[in-house]
Design an enzyme around this catalytic site. Structure first.
Site, PDB file in Angstrom:
ATOM      1  CE  LYS A   1       5.595  -6.463  -7.923  1.00  0.00           C
ATOM      2  NZ  LYS A   1       5.071  -5.316  -8.551  1.00  0.00           N
TER       3      LYS A   1
ATOM      4  CG  HIS B   1       8.991  -0.670  -3.669  1.00  0.00           C
ATOM      5  ND1 HIS B   1       8.168  -1.480  -4.398  1.00  0.00           N
ATOM      6  CD2 HIS B   1       8.179   0.275  -3.136  1.00  0.00           C
ATOM      7  CE1 HIS B   1       6.926  -1.051  -4.313  1.00  0.00           C
ATOM      8  NE2 HIS B   1       6.900   0.020  -3.555  1.00  0.00           N
TER       9      HIS B   1
ATOM     10  CG  ASP C   1       0.695  -5.312  -8.875  1.00  0.00           C
ATOM     11  OD1 ASP C   1       1.779  -5.170  -9.480  1.00  0.00           O
ATOM     12  OD2 ASP C   1       0.051  -4.347  -8.401  1.00  0.00           O
TER      13      ASP C   1
ATOM     14  CG  HIS D   1       4.879  -5.207  -2.425  1.00  0.00           C
ATOM     15  ND1 HIS D   1       6.216  -5.282  -2.732  1.00  0.00           N
ATOM     16  CD2 HIS D   1       4.306  -4.577  -3.490  1.00  0.00           C
ATOM     17  CE1 HIS D   1       6.432  -4.712  -3.911  1.00  0.00           C
ATOM     18  NE2 HIS D   1       5.291  -4.283  -4.388  1.00  0.00           N
TER      19      HIS D   1
HETATM   20  C1  BG6 Z   1       4.165  -2.080  -7.033  1.00  0.00           C
HETATM   21  C2  BG6 Z   1       2.911  -2.551  -7.732  1.00  0.00           C
HETATM   22  O1  BG6 Z   1       5.035  -3.151  -6.822  1.00  0.00           O
HETATM   23  O2  BG6 Z   1       3.822  -1.495  -5.782  1.00  0.00           O
HETATM   24  C3  BG6 Z   1       1.940  -1.398  -7.903  1.00  0.00           C
HETATM   25  O3  BG6 Z   1       3.243  -3.077  -9.007  1.00  0.00           O
HETATM   26  C4  BG6 Z   1       1.658  -0.728  -6.584  1.00  0.00           C
HETATM   27  O4  BG6 Z   1       0.702  -1.849  -8.481  1.00  0.00           O
HETATM   28  C5  BG6 Z   1       2.974  -0.366  -5.876  1.00  0.00           C
HETATM   29  O5  BG6 Z   1       0.906   0.440  -6.833  1.00  0.00           O
HETATM   30  C6  BG6 Z   1       2.710   0.130  -4.478  1.00  0.00           C
HETATM   31  O6  BG6 Z   1       3.879   0.654  -3.935  1.00  0.00           O
HETATM   32  P1  BG6 Z   1       3.836   1.770  -2.814  1.00  0.00           P
HETATM   33  O7  BG6 Z   1       5.261   1.959  -2.423  1.00  0.00           O
HETATM   34  O8  BG6 Z   1       3.227   2.981  -3.425  1.00  0.00           O
HETATM   35  O9  BG6 Z   1       2.974   1.229  -1.721  1.00  0.00           O
END
Ligand code: BG6
Length: 478
Positions: free
Chosen positions: A146, A176, A233, A238
């Site tokens: 992304k 992810h 973001d 997510h």
């Molecule tokens: C990323 C964002 O996709 O996900 C980040 O760009 C964020 O800003 C991150 O910190 C969070 O991922 P996780 O796995 O730590 O919750």
């Protein structure tokens, strides 16, 4: 057939921090398909050995006590480096010859674009023109990180450009969050147990809360972040993924398209909002001190926190609000989905002596991965006094050891050709279709107020007030 994973942007941070450690750990567990080689490409000049030496150091650091010399030596023997610029046709032709030489016969390939997104289109064009995308010589898949576009129009254009060279079933768009064990477990919990399904609907559920709180601030990513903001973001990808997995119907099979068809139906059911509704249904926040971060303008209006209420207008969810919130600089790092059940219809117990919260199911995605059903229980030796008590399951206790990083699962799936946990083009476009109008309203002449919040709390106070106006409370537990 042998496998090759080609990482473009090989000298970058994602490669050393996530991709190589994940591939190394898969190989250590004997999970990488036999005869898998890894080829890195970026503009920096490295010899194979120099790249291997760099990776050894970073992999040892990022895999801690799971690193050992012997496994690394075996793994590193299948790691190669080929310098070049992925937007230059002659460099990709050079890569093609190199791959054919190391593969020594037909091979399935995964091309991983771990590069700046602005390079995607020229890279994909060059992959096409150089013959590297030719599916007749073995499957050729492409993995994209992304952001998938900047808004609906750019996402549509990107999808069109990618699909000109790679058919949709060979495109693997990484979110992810879908690689997290606990997110996949949500599907297992819902669809491998019969007791949740009857209670998973408007008849029993008051509302759903999805929180992705981060303690970290923007730090050195200010340049990127100020252009993106929390909606691009975190929400477009997510949070909407978590919503889809929570709200979707059971697919007939765990098959990439069947799973994604059901997810897409959720996005299609989300009620569109007018400008005025968006003003009422969302909360914007920015943490105090954000404007002093490196790369952030002193008058930035970019949000580092957002909360919103969405309605999924379908048979199952009619009338059940979904509250979503995410922010940086919050009180702790926690991702959780709360299913808040209705109050018991009639109370037998003395309300003054009882904490009569309704039951809730809390799915803790990270970092304390687990599931808690919170129910009323009798406090012993105190008459008919009740309070909330947890029925809890913790992954780390039950299964011992750490949960694998999301990239292990996603890389393996990409190598094996299973796209179930990757975003499809229509999913990405529909998600932008939900987020774009909110961004437009927030950037309009009459945006809702941008509230400032101190770091170390749960976002702006106004987010709590807004929930209270709806007669509800955020579940603020780390
Ligand atoms: C990323 C964002 O996709 O996900 C980040 O760009 C964020 O800003 C991150 O910190 C969070 O991922 P996780 O796995 O730590 O919750």
């Amino acid at each position: 057939m042998s496998h090759t994973i080609v990482i473009f942007g090989a000298s970058g941070d994602l490669t050393s921090r996530k991709l190589i450690p994940a591939l190394y750990l898969l190989s250590r567990k004997g999970r990488l398909p036999e005869n898998t080689r890894i080829v890195g490409m970026s503009r920096t000049e490295f010899s194979h050995d120099a790249w291997r030496a760099d990776l050894k150091e970073t992999t040892a650091k990022f895999t801690d006590n799971k690193f050992d010399e012997e496994t690394w030596a075996k793994f590193a023997a299948n790691v190669y480096y080929h310098p070049g610029d992925l937007t230059k046709l002659e460099d990709l032709k050079g890569l093609k010859s190199f791959l054919e030489e190391v593969e020594g016969g037909p091979a399935e390939r995964v091309y991983y674009l771990s590069t700046a997104p602005r390079l995607y289109i020229s890279a994909i064009d060059c992959l096409g023109e150089s013959g590297l995308a030719n599916q007749e010589e073995g499957s050729r898949r492409i993995v994209l990180e992304k952001p998938f576009g900047y808004d609906l129009n750019t996402a549509k254009q990107l999808n069109k450009d990618v699909n000109r060279v790679f058919p949709e079933d060979t495109v693997y768009r990484i979110d992810h969050y879908l690689g997290k064990e606990t997110v996949q477990n949500l599907l297992v919990m819902r669809f491998a147990n019969s007791i949740f399904e009857p209670l998973w609907n408007r008849n029993y559920i008051d509302h759903v809360q999805i929180t992705v709180a981060e303690e970290v601030v923007v730090g050195r990513r200010g340049g990127y972040y100020d252009q993106a903001g929390v909606l691009r973001d975190m929400f477009q990808n997510h949070l909407l993924q978590l919503l889809m997995v929570t709200a979707m119907e059971a697919p007939v099979k765990f098959d990439a398209d069947m799973v994604r068809d059901e997810k897409v139906k959720v996005l299609r059911s989300i009620r569109p909002m007018t400008h005025d509704e968006i003003v009422k249904e969302t909360v914007r926040g920015q943490y105090a001190g954000y404007r002093k971060e490196e790369g952030v303008p002193a008058d930035s209006q970019t949000e580092t926190f957002a909360a919103m209420r969405l309605w999924v207008d379908n048979w199952r969810w009619n009338g059940v609000p979904f509250y979503l919130r995410s922010g940086k600089g919050m009180s702790c790092r926690t991702t959780q989905i709360v299913i808040q059940y209705n109050q018991a219809p009639h109370t037998l117990f003395d309300k003054k002596k009882c904490h009569l919260d309704a039951c809730r199911l809390v799915m803790q995605i990270q970092p304390a991965e687990g599931i808690q059903l919170q129910i009323q229980s009798k406090v012993p030796d105190e008459g008919m006094v009740t309070r909330m008590t947890p029925l809890a399951f913790r992954f780390r206790q039950e299964f011992q050891g750490e949960l694998p990083d999301a990239y292990q699962r996603l890389l393996l799936d990409a190598l094996q050709g299973d796209a179930s946990l990757f975003a499809r083009s229509d999913e990405v476009e529909l998600a932008w279709g939900i987020i774009d109008p909110i961004i437009e309203t927030w950037r309009s002449e009459k945006p809702p107020t941008l509230h400032t919040y101190e770091t170390g709390y749960w976002g702006p106070n106004e987010s709590n007030d807004w929930m209270a106006e709806h007669g509800r409370l955020w579940f603020d537990v780390c």
